[in-house]
Scaffold this motif. Structure first.
Motif, PDB file in Angstrom:
ATOM      1  N   UNK A  90      -4.106  24.286 -34.270  1.00  0.00           N
ATOM      2  CA  UNK A  90      -3.936  23.486 -33.061  1.00  0.00           C
ATOM      3  C   UNK A  90      -3.785  24.382 -31.835  1.00  0.00           C
ATOM      4  N   UNK A  91      -2.993  25.444 -31.986  1.00  0.00           N
ATOM      5  CA  UNK A  91      -2.852  26.377 -30.870  1.00  0.00           C
ATOM      6  C   UNK A  91      -4.177  26.993 -30.476  1.00  0.00           C
ATOM      7  N   UNK A  92      -5.010  27.314 -31.476  1.00  0.00           N
ATOM      8  CA  UNK A  92      -6.324  27.900 -31.201  1.00  0.00           C
ATOM      9  C   UNK A  92      -7.223  26.905 -30.481  1.00  0.00           C
ATOM     10  N   UNK A  93      -7.112  25.638 -30.827  1.00  0.00           N
ATOM     11  CA  UNK A  93      -7.910  24.611 -30.146  1.00  0.00           C
ATOM     12  C   UNK A  93      -7.552  24.533 -28.664  1.00  0.00           C
ATOM     13  N   UNK A  94      -6.261  24.537 -28.375  1.00  0.00           N
ATOM     14  CA  UNK A  94      -5.839  24.481 -26.974  1.00  0.00           C
ATOM     15  C   UNK A  94      -6.257  25.745 -26.223  1.00  0.00           C
ATOM     16  N   UNK A  95      -6.225  26.882 -26.930  1.00  0.00           N
ATOM     17  CA  UNK A  95      -6.689  28.133 -26.315  1.00  0.00           C
ATOM     18  C   UNK A  95      -8.150  28.014 -25.897  1.00  0.00           C
ATOM     19  N   UNK A  96      -8.977  27.466 -26.774  1.00  0.00           N
ATOM     20  CA  UNK A  96     -10.397  27.308 -26.453  1.00  0.00           C
ATOM     21  C   UNK A  96     -10.594  26.351 -25.285  1.00  0.00           C
ATOM     22  N   UNK A  97      -9.788  25.289 -25.244  1.00  0.00           N
ATOM     23  CA  UNK A  97      -9.942  24.311 -24.163  1.00  0.00           C
ATOM     24  C   UNK A  97      -9.543  24.905 -22.813  1.00  0.00           C
ATOM     25  N   UNK A  98      -8.448  25.663 -22.790  1.00  0.00           N
ATOM     26  CA  UNK A  98      -8.000  26.273 -21.537  1.00  0.00           C
ATOM     27  C   UNK A  98      -8.949  27.378 -21.080  1.00  0.00           C
ATOM     28  N   UNK A  99      -9.516  28.107 -22.052  1.00  0.00           N
ATOM     29  CA  UNK A  99     -10.552  29.111 -21.770  1.00  0.00           C
ATOM     30  C   UNK A  99     -10.095  30.119 -20.709  1.00  0.00           C
ATOM     31  N   UNK A 100      -8.878  30.632 -20.891  1.00  0.00           N
ATOM     32  CA  UNK A 100      -8.296  31.540 -19.901  1.00  0.00           C
ATOM     33  C   UNK A 100      -8.628  32.991 -20.204  1.00  0.00           C
ATOM     34  N   UNK A 101      -8.549  33.811 -19.176  1.00  0.00           N
ATOM     35  CA  UNK A 101      -8.703  35.264 -19.314  1.00  0.00           C
ATOM     36  C   UNK A 101      -7.451  35.913 -18.730  1.00  0.00           C
ATOM     37  N   UNK A 102      -6.638  36.497 -19.597  1.00  0.00           N
ATOM     38  CA  UNK A 102      -5.356  37.056 -19.164  1.00  0.00           C
ATOM     39  C   UNK A 102      -5.420  38.496 -18.724  1.00  0.00           C
ATOM     40  N   UNK A 110       0.443  32.045 -17.591  1.00  0.00           N
ATOM     41  CA  UNK A 110       1.007  31.635 -18.880  1.00  0.00           C
ATOM     42  C   UNK A 110       0.560  32.562 -20.005  1.00  0.00           C
ATOM     43  N   UNK A 111      -0.668  33.053 -19.945  1.00  0.00           N
ATOM     44  CA  UNK A 111      -1.154  33.971 -20.973  1.00  0.00           C
ATOM     45  C   UNK A 111      -0.267  35.215 -21.020  1.00  0.00           C
ATOM     46  N   UNK A 339     -10.790  44.258 -20.887  1.00  0.00           N
ATOM     47  CA  UNK A 339     -10.467  43.584 -19.635  1.00  0.00           C
ATOM     48  C   UNK A 339     -10.243  42.100 -19.932  1.00  0.00           C
ATOM     49  N   UNK A 340     -11.186  41.489 -20.598  1.00  0.00           N
ATOM     50  CA  UNK A 340     -10.999  40.104 -21.012  1.00  0.00           C
ATOM     51  C   UNK A 340      -9.970  40.011 -22.131  1.00  0.00           C
ATOM     52  N   UNK A 341      -9.049  39.051 -22.020  1.00  0.00           N
ATOM     53  CA  UNK A 341      -7.984  38.895 -23.006  1.00  0.00           C
ATOM     54  C   UNK A 341      -7.782  37.417 -23.303  1.00  0.00           C
ATOM     55  N   UNK A 342      -7.992  37.052 -24.566  1.00  0.00           N
ATOM     56  CA  UNK A 342      -7.806  35.670 -24.994  1.00  0.00           C
ATOM     57  C   UNK A 342      -6.318  35.303 -25.002  1.00  0.00           C
ATOM     58  N   UNK A 343      -6.056  34.003 -25.016  1.00  0.00           N
ATOM     59  CA  UNK A 343      -4.691  33.488 -25.050  1.00  0.00           C
ATOM     60  C   UNK A 343      -4.218  33.471 -26.506  1.00  0.00           C
ATOM     61  N   UNK A 344      -4.118  34.646 -27.128  1.00  0.00           N
ATOM     62  CA  UNK A 344      -3.738  34.721 -28.539  1.00  0.00           C
ATOM     63  C   UNK A 344      -2.288  34.327 -28.772  1.00  0.00           C
ATOM     64  N   UNK A 347      -1.291  30.407 -30.136  1.00  0.00           N
ATOM     65  CA  UNK A 347      -1.248  30.008 -31.550  1.00  0.00           C
ATOM     66  C   UNK A 347      -0.040  30.632 -32.250  1.00  0.00           C
ATOM     67  N   UNK A 348       0.309  31.857 -31.884  1.00  0.00           N
ATOM     68  CA  UNK A 348       1.491  32.491 -32.463  1.00  0.00           C
ATOM     69  C   UNK A 348       2.747  31.719 -32.080  1.00  0.00           C
ATOM     70  N   UNK A 349       2.838  31.307 -30.834  1.00  0.00           N
ATOM     71  CA  UNK A 349       3.985  30.539 -30.338  1.00  0.00           C
ATOM     72  C   UNK A 349       4.098  29.205 -31.077  1.00  0.00           C
ATOM     73  N   UNK A 350       2.951  28.552 -31.314  1.00  0.00           N
ATOM     74  CA  UNK A 350       2.959  27.307 -32.083  1.00  0.00           C
ATOM     75  C   UNK A 350       3.547  27.542 -33.478  1.00  0.00           C
ATOM     76  N   UNK A 351       3.122  28.627 -34.127  1.00  0.00           N
ATOM     77  CA  UNK A 351       3.602  28.927 -35.476  1.00  0.00           C
ATOM     78  C   UNK A 351       5.088  29.271 -35.461  1.00  0.00           C
ATOM     79  N   UNK A 352       5.506  30.135 -34.543  1.00  0.00           N
ATOM     80  CA  UNK A 352       6.914  30.539 -34.487  1.00  0.00           C
ATOM     81  C   UNK A 352       7.822  29.337 -34.244  1.00  0.00           C
ATOM     82  N   UNK A 353       7.408  28.441 -33.360  1.00  0.00           N
ATOM     83  CA  UNK A 353       8.252  27.281 -33.045  1.00  0.00           C
ATOM     84  C   UNK A 353       8.265  26.267 -34.184  1.00  0.00           C
ATOM     85  N   UNK A 354       7.115  26.043 -34.800  1.00  0.00           N
ATOM     86  CA  UNK A 354       7.025  25.010 -35.827  1.00  0.00           C
ATOM     87  C   UNK A 354       7.771  25.410 -37.098  1.00  0.00           C
ATOM     88  N   UNK A 355       7.617  26.655 -37.531  1.00  0.00           N
ATOM     89  CA  UNK A 355       8.275  27.116 -38.754  1.00  0.00           C
ATOM     90  C   UNK A 355       9.696  27.592 -38.494  1.00  0.00           C
TER      91      UNK A 355
END
Length: 460
Positions: A90-102, A110-111, A339-344, A347-355
Motif C-alpha cells: 500500500x505504501x508503494x502504491x501511494x509512492x507511485x501516485x505521488x510520484x515525488x523526487x526527493x 515529506x520525502x 539525484x532522483x530519489x524515490x519516496x522509499x 512504505x517503510x513507515x507503513x510497515x513500522x507503524x502497522x507492525x
C-alpha cells in the motif's frame, strides 16, 4: 485513463493482489520457463496505438506471472528470502501516485523528513547511536559503494578532484559479499587493492590476519582506507568480531564499514544484540529492510556517524538546483550519486507503524526459531550434516555424499514447485542453504521441505 477507468482497473488490481497474497503458493515458486521464452511470446515491436487495459492485464496474468519466480511464496528459501507485506505494498502504491523526487527538501519536503523520522525510529529500536545520520538508497551494493567512496574521501581528499590514485587499500573477509569488491571497482580503487582476509573455523574474519595485512601494506607504502566487516555474511550468516576490528581501525585511522544488509533487522531483538557488539564504533553501517523487515524491494538504509565526509565526497550543486540554506532543510542529493530519489521511506513507515517493534520482533524471532528447529533435524539425521553455524535464520547443510549428489537434491526439490533452495561452496564443498525470511513461511512449510529433501536424497 480517466479517474473512473482507474477506479475500475484499480479495484481489479487490488483484488488480484489480495488473492495473490492470500495464496501465493498456488504458483510454482520457481518459474518454469526457458531463457527467451517470454521474449519470443511478446511482440517484437511496441504497438502503434494504445491497447485496452483489460487486454494488458490478461497478458500480465497469461505471460508475465508464469515467468516470475515467486519471492512472496512461503517456500521461497533461496538466497536471502524476503517478503512484501500488504502494508508495504500500500505504501508503494501511494509512492507511485505521488510520484515525488526527493532530491531537495523543497522538491519533496515529506520525502526528506519522513525518511529521517522512519530511520530514527529504526535506529532507536536497533540500539544504534542517536547521533548517526541515515538515508535510504536502493540496495546494499549501492550503499556499500557509497561507504567506500566516503572512506576514500577521508583518506585522500584530493581524490574528488584528481581521481583515485593507486595505493588505497580496502579490506574485507573471504566471506564478504561481492558488493564490497564491486564498490572498490566502482570508485576507482581497483580489485588489485582489495584484500580478502582469511576466516576462522566459523567463517569469521580473523583480526590477526587483518592486522598482518594492514602492516604489510603500510610497510609497502600503501594507504589502508577502509575495512568492511560483516554481521551476517552471505553464505553462512557468520558474525565478524567487530570490536577487535574496530580497535585496529581506530589504531590505524581506517574507516570501518559494517555490512548488516541481511542480519541488521535482527537488532530489534534484545536477545540478538550480542551480534552487533562494536557496531556503534563503525563509521558507516548498512541494513536492508527489504530483506528481513517485510518491506518491498527496494529499501537499503545507510547510517553514518560522519555525514560531513559523505557530503564532502558527493555534494555538487549547479545553479539550477540552488536553494536557500536552512539548518533543518536536508538536501539528500548531497549525500550520494543519485539525484532522483524515490519516496522509499513511505512504505517503510507503513510497515513500522502497522507492525510496531513488537510485531516485527515476533516475526523475526519466529524465523530464527524455525531455523534452529531445521538445524536440529539436520543434526539428528546421520545422512546429513550442518556445514556452518546458524546464528540467524539461515541453515547450511549437505548430504553426506558428492557435490553432484547435493546439486541433484536441490534440483529435485526445486522441480517440485513447492520450494526453492540455493547453494554455496564452503571449504571447497557444495552445500545447500535454507534461508527463512518470508512472513508466510510456517513451521509446516519447513517440515514439508525437509521431507522433500530426504525423499530426494533417498532416490540417489
Amino acid at each position: 485513463m480517466t479517474p473512473d477507468e482507474f477506479r475500475r482497473h484499480g479495484h481489479q488490481a487490488i483484488e488480484w493482489i489480495a488473492e495473490f497474497l492470500e495464496n501465493p503458493g498456488r504458483y510454482p515458486v520457481l518459474a518454469r520457463v526457458k531463457p527467451g521464452e517470454l521474449t519470443d511470446a511478446l511482440p517484437p515491436s511496441g504497438p502503434e496505438t494504445g491497447e485496452p487495459m483489460d487486454e494488458i492485464v490478461r497478458d500480465f496474468e497469461r505471460l508475465i506471472v508464469p515467468a516470475m519466480t515467486i519471492w512472496n511464496h512461503p517456500g521461497f528459501l533461496a538466497y536471502f528470502a524476503n517478503s512484501a507485506t500488504g502494508e508495504g505494498i500500500l505504501g508503494e502504491m501511494f509512492t507511485a501516485a505521488l510520484n515525488s523526487n526527493g532530491m531537495l527538501w523543497k522538491s519533496a519536503p515529506a520525502v526528506v523528513e519522513l525518511e529521517q523520522v522512519a530511520l530514527r525510529w529504526l535506529r532507536q529500536w536497533s540500539g544504534l547511536p542517536e547521533d548517526w545520520f541515515g538515508l535510504i538508497y536502493d540496495t546494499a551494493s549501492t550503499t556499500s559503494m557509497h561507504a567506500i567512496a566516503a572512506a576514500r574521501e577521508a583518506a585522500d581528499p584530493e581524490s574528488r578532484t584528481k581521481g583515485s590514485r593507486p595505493g588505497l587499500v580496502v579490506y574485507t573477509s573471504e566471506q564478504a559479499h561481492s558488493s564490497i569488491e564491486k564498490g572498490a571497482i566502482a570508485v576507482g580503487i581497483g580489485q588489485e587493492y582489495v584484500r580478502k582476509i582469511a576466516v576462522d573455523d566459523e567463517f569469521r574474519m580473523r583480526p590477526e590476519a587483518l592486522q598482518q595485512a594492514i602492516e604489510e601494506d603500510l610497510a609497502a607504502g600503501l594507504r589502508p582506507c577502509c575495512v568492511a566487516a560483516t554481521v551476517g555474511t552471505t553464505s553462512t550468516t557468520s558474525v565478524d568480531p567487530v570490536p577487535a576490528i574496530a580497535d585496529l581501525c581506530e589504531r590505524h585511522g581506517i574507516w570501518l564499514h559494517v555490512d548488516t544488509a541481511y542480519a541488521g533487522s535482527a537488532a530489534i531483538l534484545p536477545e540478538m544484540r550480542w551480534a552487533f557488539a562494536g557496531c556503534e564504533r563503525a563509521d558507516s553501517f548498512v541494513t536492508n529492510p527489504h530483506k528481513w523487515l517485510l518491506t518491498p524491494m527496494d529499501c537499503s538504509i545507510f547510517y553514518t556517524r560522519r555525514p560531513e565526509i559523505l557530503r564532502r565526497a558527493f555534494s555538487l550543486v549547479p545553479e539550477y538546483l540552488q536553494s536557500a540554506p536552512d539548518p533543518r532543510a536536508i538536501n539528500l542529493m548531497d549525500y550520494g550519486v543519485p539525484l532522483g530519489r524515490r519516496f522509499r521511506a513511505l512504505k517503510l513507515w507503513f510497515v513500522l507503524r502497522s507492525f510496531g517493534r513488537e510485531g516485527l520482533a515476533e516475526v523475526i524471532r519466529g524465523h530464527i526459531a524455525m531455523a534452529q528447529e531445521f538445524a536440529r533435524w539436520v543434526d539428528a539425521d546421520p545422512l546429513f550434516e550442518r556445514t556452518a553455524p546458524a546464528p540467524f535464520s539461515v541453515v547450511n547443510f549437505r548430504y553426506n555424499g558428492t557435490d553432484d549428489q547435493n546439486r541433484a537434491i536441490i534440483d529435485c526439490v526445486n522441480a517440485t514447485g513447492e520450494a526453492f533452495l540455493s547453494g554455496t561452496v564452503l571449504r571447497g564443498r557444495f552445500t545447500m542453504r535454507v534461508a527463512i525470511g518470508n512472513v508466510r513461511t510456517r513451521p509446516e512449510t519447513l517440515a514439508r521441505v525437509w521431507e522433500i529433501v530426504k525423499a530426494s536424497a533417498s532416490k540417489l
